[in-house]
Design a protein around this motif. Structure first.
Motif, PDB file in Angstrom:
ATOM      1  N   TYR A  13       5.230  -7.010  -5.214  1.00  0.00           N
ATOM      2  CA  TYR A  13       4.096  -6.472  -4.479  1.00  0.00           C
ATOM      3  C   TYR A  13       4.570  -5.616  -3.311  1.00  0.00           C
ATOM      4  O   TYR A  13       5.525  -5.982  -2.634  1.00  0.00           O
ATOM      5  N   ASN A  15       4.142  -4.013   0.439  1.00  0.00           N
ATOM      6  CA  ASN A  15       3.528  -4.304   1.732  1.00  0.00           C
ATOM      7  C   ASN A  15       4.107  -3.383   2.783  1.00  0.00           C
ATOM      8  O   ASN A  15       5.306  -3.113   2.790  1.00  0.00           O
ATOM      9  N   TRP A  24       7.896   0.448   4.032  1.00  0.00           N
ATOM     10  CA  TRP A  24       7.311  -0.272   2.902  1.00  0.00           C
ATOM     11  C   TRP A  24       8.339  -1.188   2.266  1.00  0.00           C
ATOM     12  O   TRP A  24       9.475  -0.786   2.037  1.00  0.00           O
ATOM     13  N   ASN A  27       8.219  -6.825  -2.386  1.00  0.00           N
ATOM     14  CA  ASN A  27       8.559  -8.246  -2.344  1.00  0.00           C
ATOM     15  C   ASN A  27       8.596  -8.824  -3.750  1.00  0.00           C
ATOM     16  O   ASN A  27       7.592  -8.815  -4.460  1.00  0.00           O
ATOM     17  N   LYS A  32      13.369  -9.210  -0.597  1.00  0.00           N
ATOM     18  CA  LYS A  32      12.632  -8.034  -0.116  1.00  0.00           C
ATOM     19  C   LYS A  32      13.493  -6.784  -0.282  1.00  0.00           C
ATOM     20  O   LYS A  32      14.660  -6.773   0.081  1.00  0.00           O
ATOM     21  N   GLU A  45      -1.440  -1.503   0.094  1.00  0.00           N
ATOM     22  CA  GLU A  45      -1.108  -2.904   0.354  1.00  0.00           C
ATOM     23  C   GLU A  45      -1.342  -3.763  -0.889  1.00  0.00           C
ATOM     24  O   GLU A  45      -2.360  -3.628  -1.572  1.00  0.00           O
ATOM     25  N   ASN A  46      -0.397  -4.648  -1.153  1.00  0.00           N
ATOM     26  CA  ASN A  46      -0.463  -5.639  -2.239  1.00  0.00           C
ATOM     27  C   ASN A  46      -0.569  -5.034  -3.635  1.00  0.00           C
ATOM     28  O   ASN A  46      -1.006  -5.712  -4.562  1.00  0.00           O
ATOM     29  N   ARG A  48       0.808  -4.217  -7.074  1.00  0.00           N
ATOM     30  CA  ARG A  48       1.874  -4.833  -7.868  1.00  0.00           C
ATOM     31  C   ARG A  48       2.475  -3.770  -8.778  1.00  0.00           C
ATOM     32  O   ARG A  48       1.747  -3.092  -9.516  1.00  0.00           O
TER      33      ARG A  48
END
Length: 76
Positions: A13, A15, A24, A27, A32, A45-46, A48
């Protein structure tokens, strides 16, 4: 002299980290990765994604391993 490329497939994902200049992260579980060439179309954001990445050697940031995206696919 040839050098080997360190390429891997990551599923994770995205973030945004609002620290200093901001960056950016992708994760993947507890690992990370800091994307150094993230396309604007992926800056959500988020989101995938599955990304084929290549390790980059250095970074001024202290969070996330720096990588370059070679190819990607949005995963829903």
């Amino acid at each position: 002299m040839k050098t080997e490329r360190n390429i891997k497939l990551i599923l994770g994902y995205l973030n945004f980290i609002d620290l200093e200049t901001g960056f950016w992260l992708l994760n993947e579980n507890e690992v990370k990765y800091r994307i150094i060439n993230l396309p604007d179309s992926l800056k959500k954001e988020n989101l995938r994604i599955a990304a084929l990445v290549e390790d980059n050697e250095m970074s001024i940031f202290m969070s996330g391993r720096p990588v370059k995206i070679i190819d990607y696919k949005i995963v829903e």
